[in-house]
Design an enzyme around this catalytic site. Structure first.
Site, mmCIF file in Angstrom:
data_model
loop_
_atom_site.group_PDB
_atom_site.id
_atom_site.type_symbol
_atom_site.label_atom_id
_atom_site.label_comp_id
_atom_site.label_asym_id
_atom_site.label_seq_id
_atom_site.Cartn_x
_atom_site.Cartn_y
_atom_site.Cartn_z
ATOM 1 N N ASP A 1 40.510 -36.770 14.174
ATOM 2 C CA ASP A 1 39.954 -37.603 13.150
ATOM 3 C C ASP A 1 40.736 -38.643 12.483
ATOM 4 O O ASP A 1 40.356 -39.403 11.764
ATOM 5 C CB ASP A 1 39.145 -36.639 12.181
ATOM 6 N N HIS B 1 45.489 -28.669 12.767
ATOM 7 C CA HIS B 1 44.515 -28.070 13.664
ATOM 8 C C HIS B 1 44.646 -26.855 13.864
ATOM 9 O O HIS B 1 45.809 -26.325 14.017
ATOM 10 C CB HIS B 1 44.532 -28.949 14.967
HETATM 11 N N1 ACO Z 1 47.144 -30.724 4.850
HETATM 12 C C1 ACO Z 1 47.961 -30.054 4.220
HETATM 13 N N2 ACO Z 1 48.274 -28.571 4.541
HETATM 14 C C2 ACO Z 1 47.801 -28.280 5.438
HETATM 15 C C3 ACO Z 1 46.800 -28.910 6.217
HETATM 16 C C4 ACO Z 1 46.579 -30.412 5.797
HETATM 17 N N3 ACO Z 1 45.404 -31.090 6.560
HETATM 18 N N4 ACO Z 1 46.045 -28.121 7.317
HETATM 19 C C5 ACO Z 1 46.871 -27.073 7.382
HETATM 20 N N5 ACO Z 1 47.800 -27.239 6.102
HETATM 21 C C6 ACO Z 1 48.491 -26.094 5.758
HETATM 22 C C7 ACO Z 1 47.698 -24.899 4.874
HETATM 23 O O1 ACO Z 1 47.554 -25.233 3.438
HETATM 24 C C8 ACO Z 1 48.096 -23.543 5.300
HETATM 25 O O2 ACO Z 1 49.569 -23.538 4.631
HETATM 26 P P1 ACO Z 1 50.188 -22.090 4.048
HETATM 27 O O3 ACO Z 1 50.304 -21.305 5.140
HETATM 28 O O4 ACO Z 1 51.194 -22.485 3.244
HETATM 29 O O5 ACO Z 1 48.912 -21.569 3.096
HETATM 30 C C9 ACO Z 1 48.662 -23.738 6.800
HETATM 31 O O6 ACO Z 1 48.961 -25.151 6.715
HETATM 32 C C10 ACO Z 1 47.594 -23.307 7.622
HETATM 33 O O7 ACO Z 1 46.196 -23.758 7.269
HETATM 34 P P2 ACO Z 1 44.810 -23.246 7.339
HETATM 35 O O8 ACO Z 1 43.781 -24.181 6.708
HETATM 36 O O9 ACO Z 1 44.802 -21.985 7.114
HETATM 37 O O10 ACO Z 1 44.560 -23.605 8.964
HETATM 38 P P3 ACO Z 1 43.337 -23.493 9.920
HETATM 39 O O11 ACO Z 1 43.607 -23.363 11.125
HETATM 40 O O12 ACO Z 1 42.296 -22.420 9.376
HETATM 41 O O13 ACO Z 1 42.652 -24.846 9.472
HETATM 42 C C11 ACO Z 1 42.071 -27.318 9.736
HETATM 43 C C12 ACO Z 1 42.643 -25.858 10.349
HETATM 44 C C13 ACO Z 1 40.548 -26.814 9.078
HETATM 45 C C14 ACO Z 1 41.728 -28.423 10.727
HETATM 46 C C15 ACO Z 1 42.953 -27.565 8.728
HETATM 47 O O14 ACO Z 1 44.244 -27.994 9.011
HETATM 48 C C16 ACO Z 1 42.422 -28.564 7.680
HETATM 49 O O15 ACO Z 1 41.761 -28.437 6.668
HETATM 50 N N6 ACO Z 1 42.710 -29.969 7.767
HETATM 51 C C17 ACO Z 1 42.222 -30.946 7.248
HETATM 52 C C18 ACO Z 1 40.765 -31.246 7.645
HETATM 53 C C19 ACO Z 1 40.486 -31.932 8.976
HETATM 54 O O16 ACO Z 1 41.175 -32.872 9.400
HETATM 55 N N7 ACO Z 1 39.823 -31.360 9.929
HETATM 56 C C20 ACO Z 1 39.334 -32.007 11.101
HETATM 57 C C21 ACO Z 1 39.792 -31.081 12.126
HETATM 58 S S1 ACO Z 1 39.543 -31.815 13.821
HETATM 59 C C22 ACO Z 1 38.134 -31.394 14.012
HETATM 60 O O17 ACO Z 1 37.401 -30.570 13.611
HETATM 61 C C23 ACO Z 1 37.270 -32.430 15.186
#
Ligand code: ACO
Length: 378
Positions: A315, A261
């Site tokens: 979620d 998140h």
């Molecule tokens: N699985 C594995 N690695 C992850 C995940 C995940 N679910 N989420 C973040 N990371 C890692 C990224 O790969 C990144 O790693 P790095 O720094 O080594 O490159 C780091 O954590 C930061 O991740 P970002 O994607 O840049 O974080 P951001 O804040 O932009 O994204 C998000 C947040 C979109 C929710 C992300 O965690 C994600 O894609 N999660 C999966 C989708 C999801 O569950 N979405 C629902 C969110 S809740 C909602 O909207 C109601």
């Protein structure tokens, strides 16, 4: 003009001043108008919480009864909307059907009177009342059935489950569903709320505001993740497969859906409540093997990604709750929208109170002074 550092995804940039909700992502706290969600989940109802968010205070008994009464009497949708929905392809995603239907509502209420509190109240009531009817109607029509009329003797959540399944729901399931709506109703400046506020800032009508937010909520990085969690659990298939599955995805730099998140760096407090709701359902209606798989995913994700602050989000467990209620996977996000419409409307009202049109800037990184090349020379 002040030049700011570019932040992809506007991370950490305030887009509004708001008193609607508050998140502490380090401590895992979420409050609506200052009240912790744990307390609202235990003591409130979805409509009462919606009132709290939109009008800023818990309603008195009379105010709540009046609001519930108005919502109850606006749940039917116009036959022209129903007829329009009948023409939607049954293979289309229910979020797309909802977005189109919400936008179509605006055709019937085109008079815009944004500074009139009565207009705001009517729009709020109409949207909160009809969105569930539209979701249920599309579900029945895509199966080839006629939609059923709302039942006046059932409360908001029980009526939705009745319209969806054509049978009166178990009271525990209806109460749990209502709590799920409370948990999903609002969450500060997320992508769909931002979308709602940007649209609101142009002073368009609230149907366009909600339609744009529905479109934004549908994506897999936002509300659409709850569907993908169930697909992931299906793909994993057994507890033994969890570790190799997670390791393989991480190696390929793929995300584990329902985890991580932008704001929470600990387990999302909504996930904790949803998990306990799922357990209550399993106790009454039988276990779900997907829950064991989910628990193992949570364990392995914590082990591998806990140091990065990645834990289950809202979620992760909501899909398991809805699955146990027999709700099809592609309705999970429309149900999220049923809840979130009240949060979007709270932001619509707040935006109108102190409006300035959103008009951010950009950092241009393209060419200049390029000559037009005639087509036969390209
Ligand atoms: N699985 C594995 N690695 C992850 C995940 C995940 N679910 N989420 C973040 N990371 C890692 C990224 O790969 C990144 O790693 P790095 O720094 O080594 O490159 C780091 O954590 C930061 O991740 P970002 O994607 O840049 O974080 P951001 O804040 O932009 O994204 C998000 C947040 C979109 C929710 C992300 O965690 C994600 O894609 N999660 C999966 C989708 C999801 O569950 N979405 C629902 C969110 S809740 C909602 O909207 C109601």
């Amino acid at each position: 003009m002040m030049v700011c550092e570019y932040k992809p995804g506007l991370e950490g940039i305030p887009a509004a001043q708001s008193s609607i909700s508050y998140v502490d992502g380090q401590k895992g706290i979420l409050e609506y108008r200052g009240i912790r969600i744990e307390e609202l989940a235990e003591k409130s109802t979805f409509l009462e919480t919606a009132y709290l968010l939109i009008w800023g205070e818990l309603p008195s008994k009379q105010e709540l009864q009046a609001f519930e009464h108005e919502v109850l009497h606006h749940r039917r949708i116009k036959y022209r909307i129903r007829d329009m929905m009948k023409c939607f392809p049954e293979s289309g995603h229910p979020m797309d059907a909802l977005q189109a239907s919400a936008a179509a509502l605006g055709l019937f209420y085109s008079l815009r009177d944004l500074h009139n509190p009565a207009y705001i109240r009517d729009s709020v009531v109409r949207l909160i009342a009809t969105i569930p009817t539209m979701v249920a109607a599309f579900q029945l029509m895509r199966k080839g059935n006629d939609p059923v009329r709302p039942r006046d003797d059932l409360d908001y959540s029980a009526n939705f489950l009745y319209m969806l399944n054509e049978q009166e729901p178990d009271p525990l399931a209806a109460r749990i569903f209502d709590i799920c709506l409370i948990l999903q109703v609002e969450h500060t400046m997320n992508a769909s709320t931002f979308s709602a506020r940007v649209t609101a800032s142009t002073l368009t009508d609230p149907y366009a505001v909600v339609a744009s937010a529905v479109g934004t909520l549908g994506g897999p990085l936002h509300g659409g993740a709850n569907e993908e969690v169930i697909q992931m659990l299906e793909e994993i298939g057994s507890v033994e497969n969890v570790r190799p599955y997670v390791e393989d995805r991480l190696q390929r730099k793929a995300k584990i859906m329902g985890c991580g998140h932008r704001v929470y760096k600990v387990k999302d407090p909504r996930a904790t409540i949803l998990q306990s709701l799922a357990e209550q359902l399993f106790e009454k209606f039988g276990h779900d093997k997907f829950y064991d798989i989910a628990l193992e995913v949570e364990r392995v994700v914590e082990e591998k990604l806990g140091s990065k602050g990645i834990f289950p989000n809202v979620d992760f467990y909501s899909g398991l709750v809805y699955r146990k209620m027999g709700i099809p996977t592609d309705l999970f996000t429309p149900i999220f929208a049923i809840a979130r419409v009240a949060g979007w409307l709270a932001h619509w009202k707040e935006q109108l109170a102190e409006n300035r049109i959103f008009r951010p800037t950009q950092i241009y990184n393209g060419a200049h002074e390029v000559r037009y090349l005639p087509i036969d020379q390209r």
